[in-house]
Each structure stands twice: as structure tokens, then as C-alpha cells.
Scaffold this active site. Structure first.
Site, PDB file in Angstrom:
ATOM      1  N   LYS A  78     -36.318 -37.035 -30.469  1.00  0.00           N
ATOM      2  CA  LYS A  78     -35.437 -35.908 -30.775  1.00  0.00           C
ATOM      3  C   LYS A  78     -35.595 -34.800 -29.759  1.00  0.00           C
ATOM      4  O   LYS A  78     -34.627 -34.167 -29.343  1.00  0.00           O
ATOM      5  CB  LYS A  78     -35.779 -35.369 -32.159  1.00  0.00           C
ATOM      6  CG  LYS A  78     -34.858 -35.976 -33.156  1.00  0.00           C
ATOM      7  CD  LYS A  78     -34.763 -35.292 -34.432  1.00  0.00           C
ATOM      8  CE  LYS A  78     -33.346 -34.851 -34.660  1.00  0.00           C
ATOM      9  NZ  LYS A  78     -32.827 -35.267 -35.941  1.00  0.00           N
ATOM     10  N   GLU A  83     -37.800 -32.470 -39.630  1.00  0.00           N
ATOM     11  CA  GLU A  83     -37.263 -33.815 -39.465  1.00  0.00           C
ATOM     12  C   GLU A  83     -38.025 -34.828 -40.294  1.00  0.00           C
ATOM     13  O   GLU A  83     -39.257 -34.814 -40.333  1.00  0.00           O
ATOM     14  CB  GLU A  83     -37.340 -34.211 -37.973  1.00  0.00           C
ATOM     15  CG  GLU A  83     -36.632 -35.489 -37.629  1.00  0.00           C
ATOM     16  CD  GLU A  83     -35.122 -35.381 -37.810  1.00  0.00           C
ATOM     17  OE1 GLU A  83     -34.563 -34.286 -37.601  1.00  0.00           O
ATOM     18  OE2 GLU A  83     -34.507 -36.392 -38.181  1.00  0.00           O
ATOM     19  N   ASP A  84     -37.273 -35.722 -40.909  1.00  0.00           N
ATOM     20  CA  ASP A  84     -37.853 -36.881 -41.599  1.00  0.00           C
ATOM     21  C   ASP A  84     -38.977 -36.507 -42.560  1.00  0.00           C
ATOM     22  O   ASP A  84     -40.045 -37.116 -42.575  1.00  0.00           O
ATOM     23  CB  ASP A  84     -38.300 -37.935 -40.571  1.00  0.00           C
ATOM     24  CG  ASP A  84     -37.096 -38.589 -39.870  1.00  0.00           C
ATOM     25  OD1 ASP A  84     -35.949 -38.192 -40.179  1.00  0.00           O
ATOM     26  OD2 ASP A  84     -37.296 -39.461 -39.018  1.00  0.00           O
ATOM     27  N   ASP A 114     -32.113 -33.638 -41.204  1.00  0.00           N
ATOM     28  CA  ASP A 114     -31.651 -34.754 -42.049  1.00  0.00           C
ATOM     29  C   ASP A 114     -30.740 -34.252 -43.159  1.00  0.00           C
ATOM     30  O   ASP A 114     -29.856 -34.972 -43.618  1.00  0.00           O
ATOM     31  CB  ASP A 114     -32.842 -35.498 -42.646  1.00  0.00           C
ATOM     32  CG  ASP A 114     -33.666 -36.138 -41.559  1.00  0.00           C
ATOM     33  OD1 ASP A 114     -33.203 -37.118 -40.970  1.00  0.00           O
ATOM     34  OD2 ASP A 114     -34.745 -35.604 -41.252  1.00  0.00           O
TER      35      ASP A 114
HETATM   36  N1  LIG Z   1     -26.933 -41.192 -39.741  1.00  0.00           N
HETATM   37  C1  LIG Z   1     -27.660 -40.101 -39.782  1.00  0.00           C
HETATM   38  O1  LIG Z   1     -27.424 -39.176 -39.013  1.00  0.00           O
HETATM   39  C2  LIG Z   1     -28.762 -39.952 -40.737  1.00  0.00           C
HETATM   40  C3  LIG Z   1     -29.149 -40.976 -41.522  1.00  0.00           C
HETATM   41  N2  LIG Z   1     -30.164 -40.816 -42.413  1.00  0.00           N
HETATM   42  C4  LIG Z   1     -30.569 -41.985 -43.171  1.00  0.00           C
HETATM   43  O2  LIG Z   1     -30.494 -41.706 -44.543  1.00  0.00           O
HETATM   44  C5  LIG Z   1     -31.532 -42.389 -45.217  1.00  0.00           C
HETATM   45  C6  LIG Z   1     -32.280 -41.429 -46.108  1.00  0.00           C
HETATM   46  O3  LIG Z   1     -32.966 -40.450 -45.327  1.00  0.00           O
HETATM   47  P1  LIG Z   1     -33.554 -39.152 -46.018  1.00  0.00           P
HETATM   48  O4  LIG Z   1     -32.556 -38.553 -46.934  1.00  0.00           O
HETATM   49  O5  LIG Z   1     -34.132 -38.329 -44.940  1.00  0.00           O
HETATM   50  O6  LIG Z   1     -34.749 -39.795 -46.873  1.00  0.00           O
HETATM   51  P2  LIG Z   1     -35.328 -39.408 -48.310  1.00  0.00           P
HETATM   52  O7  LIG Z   1     -36.627 -40.095 -48.404  1.00  0.00           O
HETATM   53  O8  LIG Z   1     -35.287 -37.950 -48.518  1.00  0.00           O
HETATM   54  O9  LIG Z   1     -34.314 -40.072 -49.327  1.00  0.00           O
HETATM   55  C7  LIG Z   1     -34.148 -41.424 -49.490  1.00  0.00           C
HETATM   56  C8  LIG Z   1     -33.222 -41.656 -50.645  1.00  0.00           C
HETATM   57  O10 LIG Z   1     -32.700 -42.964 -50.533  1.00  0.00           O
HETATM   58  C9  LIG Z   1     -32.807 -43.569 -51.794  1.00  0.00           C
HETATM   59  N3  LIG Z   1     -32.873 -45.024 -51.647  1.00  0.00           N
HETATM   60  C10 LIG Z   1     -33.741 -45.752 -50.929  1.00  0.00           C
HETATM   61  N4  LIG Z   1     -33.444 -47.061 -51.021  1.00  0.00           N
HETATM   62  C11 LIG Z   1     -32.355 -47.143 -51.822  1.00  0.00           C
HETATM   63  C12 LIG Z   1     -31.567 -48.219 -52.293  1.00  0.00           C
HETATM   64  N5  LIG Z   1     -31.823 -49.466 -51.952  1.00  0.00           N
HETATM   65  N6  LIG Z   1     -30.511 -47.921 -53.096  1.00  0.00           N
HETATM   66  C13 LIG Z   1     -30.244 -46.663 -53.443  1.00  0.00           C
HETATM   67  N7  LIG Z   1     -30.947 -45.609 -52.999  1.00  0.00           N
HETATM   68  C14 LIG Z   1     -31.997 -45.847 -52.213  1.00  0.00           C
HETATM   69  C15 LIG Z   1     -34.056 -42.997 -52.409  1.00  0.00           C
HETATM   70  O11 LIG Z   1     -33.957 -43.184 -53.789  1.00  0.00           O
HETATM   71  P3  LIG Z   1     -35.062 -42.650 -54.832  1.00  0.00           P
HETATM   72  O12 LIG Z   1     -34.752 -41.198 -55.015  1.00  0.00           O
HETATM   73  O13 LIG Z   1     -34.815 -43.454 -56.049  1.00  0.00           O
HETATM   74  O14 LIG Z   1     -36.402 -42.883 -54.207  1.00  0.00           O
HETATM   75  C16 LIG Z   1     -33.925 -41.551 -51.992  1.00  0.00           C
HETATM   76  O15 LIG Z   1     -33.121 -40.827 -52.872  1.00  0.00           O
HETATM   77  C17 LIG Z   1     -32.370 -43.042 -44.130  1.00  0.00           C
HETATM   78  O16 LIG Z   1     -31.978 -44.387 -44.003  1.00  0.00           O
HETATM   79  C18 LIG Z   1     -32.010 -42.299 -42.902  1.00  0.00           C
HETATM   80  O17 LIG Z   1     -32.123 -43.099 -41.754  1.00  0.00           O
HETATM   81  C19 LIG Z   1     -30.804 -39.628 -42.578  1.00  0.00           C
HETATM   82  C20 LIG Z   1     -30.461 -38.565 -41.807  1.00  0.00           C
HETATM   83  C21 LIG Z   1     -29.433 -38.654 -40.800  1.00  0.00           C
HETATM   84  C1  LIG Z   2     -30.740 -39.880 -37.647  1.00  0.00           C
HETATM   85  C2  LIG Z   2     -31.825 -39.419 -38.481  1.00  0.00           C
HETATM   86  O1  LIG Z   2     -32.223 -38.289 -38.393  1.00  0.00           O
HETATM   87  C3  LIG Z   2     -32.398 -40.320 -39.438  1.00  0.00           C
HETATM   88  O2  LIG Z   2     -31.934 -41.449 -39.569  1.00  0.00           O
HETATM   89  O3  LIG Z   2     -33.361 -39.911 -40.094  1.00  0.00           O
HETATM   90 MG   LIG Z   3     -34.079 -37.991 -39.422  1.00  0.00          MG
END
Ligand SMILES: NC(=O)C1=CN([C@@H]2O[C@H](COP(=O)(O)OP(=O)(O)OC[C@H]3O[C@@H](n4cnc5c(N)ncnc54)[C@H](OP(=O)(O)O)[C@@H]3O)[C@@H](O)[C@H]2O)C=CC1
Ligand SMILES: CC(=O)C(=O)O
Ligand SMILES: [Mg+2]
Length: 752
Positions: free
Chosen positions: A99, A141-142, A167
Site C-alpha cells: 500500500k 488497514e486490514d 477498508d
Molecule cells: N475490493 C476491495 O477494495 C476491498 C475488498 N475487501 C474484501 O472484503 C473482505 C472483508 O474485509 P474486511 O471487511 O476488511 O474484513 P472483516 O474481518 O472486517 O469482515 C469480514 C466479514 O466477512 C464475513 N464473512 C467471512 N466469510 C464469509 C462467508 N463465507 N459468508 C458470509 N460472510 C462471510 C465475516 O462474517 P462474520 O461477521 O460472521 O465473521 C465478516 O462480517 C475481504 O475479502 C477483503 O479482501 C476489503 C476491503 C477492500
Molecule cells: C483491497 C483491500 O484493501 C482488501 O482487500 O483488504
Molecule cells: Mg484492506
């Protein structure tokens, strides 16, 4: 191989990329001279005491005397690394370094990664809060939900610099931009759409909140987590942030939730969405599968189940990359430039709108050329690509303006047009042209002949070229090449290997070459020997017979010797003077130097041809050429020998009206330094020269090699320009990645 749909690299290559030539992706470079005792006295004790006192008296001057104002901390505790989950602070370091370099690459923001070894919310908050003096902004981040909400909110309250959990908000901004455009294309109104959000974490909650702020109705959004639908009355696995989005519904599973839905927003994990689930979505469904590195559903599977869908992922190797990389560099750029105390809702909405609008504008020529296809607003282009150079101008300007309008800018910009211009100049067009050339090569893969495939560096380049999806390597080498490939962990299947000892093409090659050379003193058996033994001759014959689109060679023999061999088979393009060109690429400037490889004492006519060819390459790489014919003498001072050809070249161009600026003869300091140039007000160059035409090979080759060995800039080339068939001779010291760059520039038609 990485287990991805469109595999672009092997795991080995990903590790090599991170370890070679030095571990990691970042280094610190001093921005001030550090050469002399005096430099040290100024940079450190005692000179440094002066800014210390100034800042103690007036804290705002920290922005004048330190790097604070352009420095962002990328901070993680590794609890939600992409979609891979909680793998700890240390394992998050490659992502955070990544990043940091994206900040620099896309928006010239200096960033440093900080990984914090704690999951304790209070400790993390305290630690980050203490960093305020060092940075102009904090990019969290993350960090997983729900802790991330408390951490960010508390820090926003306690700190006077922007704190932005990317995120959450970065993702929300890009998603909103994509959604606005997908709705426009499918003639939907935000107020009417039915949305299913899969995931209830950092990204999902923030995307949902921004969507609702922009008009999507609360009751029309069903959010799911690992336990299924978040409905009113559910108690298991809930928290206050999930509860805020609970709706009254009797649907319980993702499959049920998707029945009749217009939009799927996946911010969860790889493979969470099955093709049969999308079957019952509404007509022309909008599917954003944004989990990284692997999406909730592969676009090809989604498309097979629903050919009418608009599909986006977080990845760069499919159309419609909805990824926060499109936002964070530019959002921070704008925020830092007005010294914003926060990144607020107004700034987020301004960014989303600017990005959405950009996708609806016509794609500029240089971007279109490098893509190889016209990108027009439509189902496969709802969002600009991250390396679209227009983002750097449009998004920071929109964010800065919104910061000013909403009262969080502590140093408002007075001249907005001047600011936009400065943004334009801040990024080197060559960097984006190179990136775009790589993308272009991917969309029009070519066959590249690697003539020296027995060399490991060449083989590694060929593997990287193929793994990168740029095209098919055509390898020239003995039977050992297949084994060498296996030793490098690669299956030789899929590589075309030509062995000149037993190739069935040899008789035809001998015939062709004998016809060409018989009146230049070659006997048939001489020609047979050349074809059998000389890989450059064999490779060049493959090229002339159309068995490849371009050829790369050069690492085993000197440039001149390689050129001699190639010229036995290939000719210059009609009416052109072949020449070599080095390109020096810095963060903010690019300089083209020619002829650095071929013509020992070019005539005036040849110099004019070289200038014309060099100017054309500069244009293809995004630069308006300003050509200087270099000499030790400036406009006749001092008088001396060897100036005639240069003057003749200027006259030849005068008679041709070539459509670019040129001037000479002049010394390099006059060509490059505006103060020196000012002594010659009659000069026809409107600014410092960026295309330097050298008077002869002696000085040219020495200058180019000195710059390559000693200069801080990175060098591309030499590119061989002006041959009838595209062939490139790399320096003997080339690395694999330099060979790939040359192959891509040749295959993409930039080096010709
Ligand atoms: N394209 C982009 O720019 C971005 C993409 N992302 C992606 O989004 C995803 C989540 O990231 P982030 O919000 O930071 O992480 P978090 O850990 O904050 O959140 C993860 C969420 O995903 C849920 N989850 C995981 N597996 C499943 C599943 N199989 N079915 C339904 N829900 C599920 C979890 O559920 P529970 O609450 O039940 O644990 C939780 O609510 C990642 O894959 C990340 O790569 C994130 C940021 C940017
Ligand atoms: C793109 C990003 O920030 C993520 O997947 O967590
Ligand atoms: Mg991220």
C-alpha cells in the site's frame, strides 16, 4: 502456480519479486544532499536546531521544515488481511508495504508501513494517537470489525490529522462509484434497488452506510454474515454495527436473500457465492464480488450463470476492478494538499462522484492506445482503471474542493486551476505509459522470440513474460532448454522451442539467406553454418518468416556484434536510419537519448532522421518532444570541428517541418537547465529539452552507460528503433525484468 482464475504469475515469481534484488518493496531515500561536512552540519546537529526552535514556537511550520505534510502511516494489526483473515501483524507487512508503494506510485504520497503487534483496542488506539507529530495522515488497514469501528472513531476524535480506515471508506467510495454507474447502465434508481450485502465487517458495513446515505433504502438491503441473514430478532453473532442493518424478513440464507435482488455486494471471502445462487436474481443483475485476493465468485462462472450480469471484482486481471486502490492515493493527495484535519463525508462523496464521472468520459488516446482496445462506458467498463492518469488530477481536486467547502481545510487552495496543473505534472507520464503498455500487451498477447534461451536470465524473462500473460515466448536453444525450464520449476509444455540443429525450418532458412547473401561473398556452406550455429541469425530468420512478432536478444554478445549478425538477415525500415535510444525515467521527468548504439558519425540527414524517430517514440510514451542536438558548443561558441553535421541536421528539419520542437547545436546544460537556456532567448525550445540527440557514438555510448551505471534514474533500453521488423538488442548486463520490459515495449509497438 497461484490458484487464481487468470493466473498471471507463479508463487515462485511472487516470492522472487519480494526478495530480489533486495528484501521488501520499500527503501528510504534522502531528499537533500548528504555529501559534505556542511550538508551534515545543516541536516543534523547543529543546523537542525534552527527548525527545531521554529517548530517549537509555531507548530504549523512542521509542514515547512519536515516531511510530515506528505507522509502517511499505513497501519495494521493484521487481523483482517485482505480476505485471508487474522494472520497477525508481521504477516500483514507485505500488504502494508504494498500500500505504501501504491501511495507513491499513484499519487506521489510518501507512506511508510507500521505493523502493530496487538489486538487490544485501547493499546492500539493509544499507540497510534502518539504518532500524530510524525504524519500528515493515518491510513488504517486490514483491521477487523467490529474493533476497527471503535479504533477509527476514537482516533478521529482524538487526532487532528485525517484518520481513514481504507477498508471501510476507501472501499465504500469506489463501490459507490461503480454502483452509480452500474445503475445508470441498467436504468435503475438507487432508491429502488434491492441489495444483498454478503459480509458484515469493516468493508461491508461502511459500503452499506454510504449506499444508504446516497439514497438506497434501509429496508431494501439485506446483510448476511457467516451465519446467514442478519434479521431483526437475531441474537447469535451480533453486535451494534450489524444490528443497525438488521431488517424484518423471513429470509434466512444467502440463497433466499438473493431471490429477486438487483445487486450482490460481496465483501466476505473467496467462493462465498455459488452460480446457482445468482440464477434467481433480478434481470441484468449487478454482481460486485470484491473479496481479495479471490472473489466470492469467479467472473466466468457468474457470467455463465447470468450472461446478462454486470460483474466487478477487486482484481486487476478482470474488467471492472472495484478496489480501494482507485481511491486512497488520490483521496489522501487532496486531503494532504489542503492540510485537512479530517476526511469527512463531503470529501468521500466528492471522490465517489468524481470517479464515477470519469468512467463516463471518453478514454484519452494514450490510455486507449496502451490498452489496445477502446474502453467505452459500458458493462465491462463501469469504473476507470487505477493507472488512468486522469485520476491524479480529478480526484484530489474534487476532494480538496470538498474539504474547503466543508470547512476542514486548514490551508485552502487559492488557485484551483494552478493546483490541477501541478497535479498533472506531478506524475511522470512514462510510468503510466509503461504500466499501460503492460496492460496493452496483456490484451493483445504477441509471440516474442527469445534468441538466447539457454541463458538463465533470458529463460527467466521468458517465463515471466508468459506467466504475466503478455504472450507466447518462442525460445531458440538446444535440447537442454526443456530441462532448464524444468529446473526452474516450469513445465516446458506451452513453450515453443526451436533448435537450430534439427529444426525442419532450416532448409527454407538457408535458401532465404543464401539468396540474400550470395552476392556478398557467402557460399552456401557459410550460410548453412550461420543458420545452424548462430542463434541471432536463426532467431532473426524466424522473425522474418513470421514465426514470431518480435525478437529479443543481446545478453551473450556485444551490441555491435549482435547488430552485425541481425543485419545479415534484417533491414532498416524504408527511409529510416536505425538507431538506439536510452530512456531515463525519474519520478517526475523522462529524458530520451539517441543514438546511443549504432551510427558512429551520423551525417546531418541521419541526425535529422534519428531526431524524427526519437521524437515519435517520446510521443508514444506520452511526452511532447523538445529535441536538442547536443554538442560541446552552443550556437557556435566555442567554434571548432564536428559542428557541421549538427547544423545540417537543423537545416534538414527546417526544410521538413517535422511537427515537433528542435534546436541546436547546444551544450547539455543549456538544453536541460532553464537558467542557462535563458541566455539564448532566440532558442526555439519552449522548455528544457527532453529528447537529446547526440553528435556521435563516442560521446553517446559513454553518456548512456555512465548514466546507467552511476545515475539515480532507472534506465530503459537501449531500444532499437527504425528496423523493418521489430527486434530489440538488450544490454549484456540486463536483468530478467529489463528484458521483459523491452519485450513488452517491442510487442506493444512503442519501440519501433
Ligand atoms: N475490493 C476491495 O477494495 C476491498 C475488498 N475487501 C474484501 O472484503 C473482505 C472483508 O474485509 P474486511 O471487511 O476488511 O474484513 P472483516 O474481518 O472486517 O469482515 C469480514 C466479514 O466477512 C464475513 N464473512 C467471512 N466469510 C464469509 C462467508 N463465507 N459468508 C458470509 N460472510 C462471510 C465475516 O462474517 P462474520 O461477521 O460472521 O465473521 C465478516 O462480517 C475481504 O475479502 C477483503 O479482501 C476489503 C476491503 C477492500
Ligand atoms: C483491497 C483491500 O484493501 C482488501 O482487500 O483488504
Ligand atoms: Mg484492506
Amino acid at each position: 502456480m497461484a490458484e487464481n482464475a487468470n493466473v498471471q504469475f507463479s508463487e515462485r515469481e511472487a516470492l522472487l519479486f519480494h526478495s530480489d534484488p533486495q528484501p521488501g518493496k520499500l527503501e528510504i531515500v534522502a531528499s537533500k544532499p548528504m555529501a559534505t561536512q556542511r550538508d551534515l552540519a545543516l541536516a543534523y546537529s547543529p543546523g537542525v536546531a534552527v527548525p527545531v526552535r521554529a517548530i517549537a514556537e509555531n507548530p504549523a511550520t512542521a509542514y515547512d521544515y519536515t516531511a510530515k505534510g506528505n507522509l502517511v502511516a499505513v497501519i495494521s494489526n493484521g487481523t483482517a488481511i485482505l480476505g485471508m483473515g487474522n494472520l497477525g501483524a508481521l504477516a500483514s507487512k507485505p500488504v502494508m508495504e504494498g500500500k505504501a508503494v501504491l501511495f507513491k506510485r499513484f499519487a506521489d504520497v510518501d507512506a511508510i508501513d507500521i505493523e502493530m503487534k496487538t489486538e487490544d483496542v485501547d493499546r492500539l488506539i493509544d499507540a497510534i494517537e502518539l504518532l500524530e507529530p510524525s504524519f500528515g495522515g493515518i491510513n488504517l488497514e486490514d483491521i477487523k470489525a467490529p474493533e476497527c469501528f471503535i479504533i477509527e472513531q476514537t482516533l478521529r476524535e482524538r487526532m487532528n490529522i485525517p484518520v481513514f480506515h481504507d477498508d471501510q471508506h476507501g472501499t465504500a467510495i469506489i463501490t459507490a462509484a461503480g454502483l452509480i454507474n452500474a445503475c445508470l447502465l441498467t436504468k435503475r434508481k438507487l432508491a429502488d434497488i434491492k441489495v444483498v450485502v454478503n459480509g458484515a465487517g469493516a468493508a461491508a458495513i461502511a459500503c452499506t452506510e454510504l449506499m444508504k446515505a446516497m439514497g438506497v433504502r434501509h429496508d431494501n438491503v439485506i446483510m448476511c454474515d457467516r451465519k446467514g441473514v442478519i434479521h431483526q430478532g437475531r441474537e447469535e453473532g451480533m453486535d451494534q454495527w450489524k444490528s443497525a442493518h438488521a431488517v424484518a424478513t423471513d429470509r434466512r440464507t444467502l440463497t433466499e436473500a438473493l431471490e429477486g435482488a438487483d445487486v450482490f455486494l460481496g465483501l466476505s471471502a473467496a467462493g462465498a457465492l455459488q452460480p446457482e445462487m445468482v440464477a434467481h436474481m433480478a434481470k441484468a443483475p449487478i454482481i460486485f464480488a470484491m473479496a481479495n485476493p479471490d472473489p466470492e465468485i469467479r467472473p466466468e462462472d457468474a457470467k455463465a450463470a447470468r450472461p446478462d450480469a454486470i460483474i466487478a471484482t477487486g482484481r486487476s486481471d478482470y474488467p471492472n476492478q472495484v478496489n480501494n486502490v482507485l481511491g486512497f492515493p488520490f483521496i489522501f493527495r487532496g486531503a494532504l494538499d489542503v492540510r485537512a484535519s479530517a476526511i469527512n463525508e463531503e470529501m468521500k462523496i466528492a471522490a465517489a462522484t468524481a470517479i464515477a464521472e470519469l468512467a463516463r468520459e471518453r478514454v484519452p488516446e494514450e490510455v486507449a492506445v496502451a490498452y489496445g482496445t477502446q474502453h467505452n462506458f459500458g458493462p465491462d467498463y463501469i469504473i476507470p482503471a487505477p493507472f488512468d492518469p486522469r485520476l491524479m488530477e480529478v480526484v484530489p481536486a474534487a476532494v480538496a474542493q470538498a474539504a474547503m467547502d466543508s470547512g476542514v481545510a486548514t490551508r485552502p487552495i487559492e488557485d484551483m486551476e494552478g493546483y490541477r496543473q501541478a497535479l498533472r505534472g506531478r506524475l511522470n507520464p512514462t510510468t503510466s505509459v509503461l504500466t499501460l503498455a503492460y496492460e496493452g500487451a496483456r490484451s493483445h498477447p504477441k509471440r516474442v522470440i527469445f534468441a538466447e534461451a539457454e541463458e538463465e536470465v533470458v529463460l527467466r524473462a521468458a517465463i515471466a513474460f508468459k506467466d504475466g500473460g503478455y504472450g507466447t515466448p518462442v525460445l531458440v536453444g538446444r535440447e537442454t532448454v526443456a530441462d532448464q525450464l524444468r529446473d526452474l520449476g516450469v513445465d516446458p509444455e506451452g513453450y515453443e522451442i526451436h533448435n537450430s540443429v534439427n529444426s525442419p525450418l532450416v532448409p527454407e532458412m538457408v535458401e532465404t539467406l543464401y539468396t540474400r547473401l550470395q552476392r556478398r561473398g557467402y557460399l552456401r556452406r557459410d550460410v548453412e553454418r550461420l543458420v545452424n550455429r548462430d542463434r541471432n541469425i536463426f532467431g532473426a530468420l524466424l522473425l522474418s518468416m513470421g514465426k514470431g512478432d518480435t525478437m529479443i536478444t543481446g545478453v551473450t554478445r556485444t551490441y555491435a556484434e549482435t547488430m552485425r549478425q541481425i543485419r545479415r538477415v534484417l533491414d532498416p525500415a524504408e527511409g529510416r536510419t536505425p538507431f538506439g535510444m536510452h530512456v531515463l525515467v525519474g519520478q517526475s521527468h523522462t529524458t530520451f537519448i539517441a543514438d546511443t548504439t549504432i551510427n558512429e558519425r551520423p551525417s546531418g540527414e541521419e541526425l535529422a532522421n534519428i531526431a524524427t524517430g526519437a521524437a515519435a517514440v517520446a510521443r508514444r510514451m506520452g511526452h511532447e518532444p523538445r529535441v536538442a542536438f547536443l554538442s560541446y558548443s552552443t550556437f557556435g561558441n566555442p567554434e571548432g570541428q564536428w559542428l557541421e553535421n549538427l547544423r545540417e541536421a537543423v537545416k534538414v528539419l527546417d526544410s521538413r517541418d517535422p511537427g515537433f520542437e528542435y534546436e541546436g547545436e547546444m551544450a547539455p546544460d543549456v538544453a536541460l537547465n532553464p537558467k542557462q537556456m535563458a541566455n539564448y532567448p532566440f532558442s526555439r525550445l519552449s522548455g528544457p529539452a527532453n529528447v537529446l540527440i547526440m553528435p556521435g557514438l563516442q560521446s553517446a555510448s559513454i553518456s548512456a552507460k555512465l548514466l546507467r551505471e552511476l545515475g539515480g534514474d532507472s534506465t530503459i533500453g537501449p531500444m532499437l528503433i527504425g528496423m523493418d521488423k521489430p527486434v530489440q538488442i538488450a544490454p549484456m548486463t540486463s536483468s530478467a525484468s529489463e528484458l521483459v520490459t523491452l519485450a513488452v515495449l517491442a510487442a506493444g509497438g512503442i519501440a519501433r
